[in-house]
Design an enzyme around this catalytic site. Sequence first.
Site, PDB file in Angstrom:
ATOM      1  N   TRP A  65      14.438  -5.638  -1.729  1.00  0.00           N
ATOM      2  CA  TRP A  65      13.186  -5.476  -2.499  1.00  0.00           C
ATOM      3  C   TRP A  65      12.441  -4.222  -2.041  1.00  0.00           C
ATOM      4  O   TRP A  65      11.949  -3.455  -2.856  1.00  0.00           O
ATOM      5  CB  TRP A  65      12.313  -6.720  -2.353  1.00  0.00           C
ATOM      6  CG  TRP A  65      11.050  -6.651  -3.150  1.00  0.00           C
ATOM      7  CD1 TRP A  65       9.798  -6.323  -2.690  1.00  0.00           C
ATOM      8  CD2 TRP A  65      10.886  -6.890  -4.549  1.00  0.00           C
ATOM      9  NE1 TRP A  65       8.885  -6.352  -3.714  1.00  0.00           N
ATOM     10  CE2 TRP A  65       9.530  -6.702  -4.863  1.00  0.00           C
ATOM     11  CE3 TRP A  65      11.777  -7.255  -5.566  1.00  0.00           C
ATOM     12  CZ2 TRP A  65       9.037  -6.854  -6.147  1.00  0.00           C
ATOM     13  CZ3 TRP A  65      11.265  -7.419  -6.844  1.00  0.00           C
ATOM     14  CH2 TRP A  65       9.916  -7.214  -7.132  1.00  0.00           C
ATOM     15  N   TRP A  66      12.353  -4.018  -0.740  1.00  0.00           N
ATOM     16  CA  TRP A  66      11.683  -2.822  -0.230  1.00  0.00           C
ATOM     17  C   TRP A  66      12.360  -1.561  -0.754  1.00  0.00           C
ATOM     18  O   TRP A  66      11.679  -0.609  -1.148  1.00  0.00           O
ATOM     19  CB  TRP A  66      11.690  -2.803   1.296  1.00  0.00           C
ATOM     20  CG  TRP A  66      10.815  -3.819   1.954  1.00  0.00           C
ATOM     21  CD1 TRP A  66       9.841  -4.590   1.379  1.00  0.00           C
ATOM     22  CD2 TRP A  66      10.846  -4.176   3.334  1.00  0.00           C
ATOM     23  NE1 TRP A  66       9.268  -5.399   2.324  1.00  0.00           N
ATOM     24  CE2 TRP A  66       9.859  -5.170   3.533  1.00  0.00           C
ATOM     25  CE3 TRP A  66      11.610  -3.775   4.412  1.00  0.00           C
ATOM     26  CZ2 TRP A  66       9.616  -5.739   4.770  1.00  0.00           C
ATOM     27  CZ3 TRP A  66      11.364  -4.344   5.652  1.00  0.00           C
ATOM     28  CH2 TRP A  66      10.377  -5.318   5.825  1.00  0.00           C
ATOM     29  N   HIS A 113       6.817  -6.691 -10.596  1.00  0.00           N
ATOM     30  CA  HIS A 113       6.333  -7.976 -10.086  1.00  0.00           C
ATOM     31  C   HIS A 113       6.323  -9.045 -11.182  1.00  0.00           C
ATOM     32  O   HIS A 113       6.539 -10.220 -10.895  1.00  0.00           O
ATOM     33  CB  HIS A 113       4.963  -7.820  -9.432  1.00  0.00           C
ATOM     34  CG  HIS A 113       5.059  -7.246  -8.058  1.00  0.00           C
ATOM     35  ND1 HIS A 113       5.210  -5.898  -7.837  1.00  0.00           N
ATOM     36  CD2 HIS A 113       5.077  -7.845  -6.842  1.00  0.00           C
ATOM     37  CE1 HIS A 113       5.306  -5.688  -6.532  1.00  0.00           C
ATOM     38  NE2 HIS A 113       5.231  -6.851  -5.910  1.00  0.00           N
ATOM     39  N   TYR A 169       4.850  -0.806 -11.217  1.00  0.00           N
ATOM     40  CA  TYR A 169       4.631  -1.748 -10.122  1.00  0.00           C
ATOM     41  C   TYR A 169       4.358  -3.150 -10.684  1.00  0.00           C
ATOM     42  O   TYR A 169       4.941  -4.137 -10.232  1.00  0.00           O
ATOM     43  CB  TYR A 169       3.469  -1.284  -9.242  1.00  0.00           C
ATOM     44  CG  TYR A 169       3.249  -2.139  -8.021  1.00  0.00           C
ATOM     45  CD1 TYR A 169       3.913  -1.873  -6.829  1.00  0.00           C
ATOM     46  CD2 TYR A 169       2.385  -3.227  -8.061  1.00  0.00           C
ATOM     47  CE1 TYR A 169       3.724  -2.668  -5.705  1.00  0.00           C
ATOM     48  CE2 TYR A 169       2.191  -4.025  -6.946  1.00  0.00           C
ATOM     49  CZ  TYR A 169       2.856  -3.734  -5.769  1.00  0.00           C
ATOM     50  OH  TYR A 169       2.668  -4.542  -4.673  1.00  0.00           O
ATOM     51  N   TYR A 183       0.221 -16.579  -3.282  1.00  0.00           N
ATOM     52  CA  TYR A 183       0.374 -15.150  -3.011  1.00  0.00           C
ATOM     53  C   TYR A 183      -0.101 -14.367  -4.225  1.00  0.00           C
ATOM     54  O   TYR A 183       0.393 -14.564  -5.330  1.00  0.00           O
ATOM     55  CB  TYR A 183       1.845 -14.864  -2.715  1.00  0.00           C
ATOM     56  CG  TYR A 183       2.178 -13.474  -2.215  1.00  0.00           C
ATOM     57  CD1 TYR A 183       1.203 -12.516  -1.963  1.00  0.00           C
ATOM     58  CD2 TYR A 183       3.491 -13.122  -1.993  1.00  0.00           C
ATOM     59  CE1 TYR A 183       1.531 -11.260  -1.502  1.00  0.00           C
ATOM     60  CE2 TYR A 183       3.843 -11.863  -1.524  1.00  0.00           C
ATOM     61  CZ  TYR A 183       2.855 -10.937  -1.281  1.00  0.00           C
ATOM     62  OH  TYR A 183       3.182  -9.693  -0.826  1.00  0.00           O
TER      63      TYR A 183
END
Length: 105
Positions: free
Chosen positions: A76-77, A22, A18, A41
Amino acid sequence: MIRKASIMKVYEDCYDEYKKRHDDIWPEMEKMLTKYGACNYSIFLDKRNGNLFSYMEIEDEELWEKSAKTEICKKWWDYMKDLMETNEDNSPVSIALDEIFHLKS
């Protein structure tokens, strides 16, 4: 600026992947985020339980809601769905948090 926070969940054996995904966020995804008003963000991981705390500031709620309909967001999802809890459309299961306190300096 509108402050938004939410909680998501990443699977325990996927923490490193993960983070890697990113760290290597696609330039077109980053461009979409800023185009739809996201700034400052951050996502934080609680390694005890896999909870992700997401914080962002957006310019406009209506504009931000449109970001979920973009092709890059859906892509992306799909890319992230194997690492975390998701809905039927592969969007992350996300629990919005209500702001209780904010210190202005």
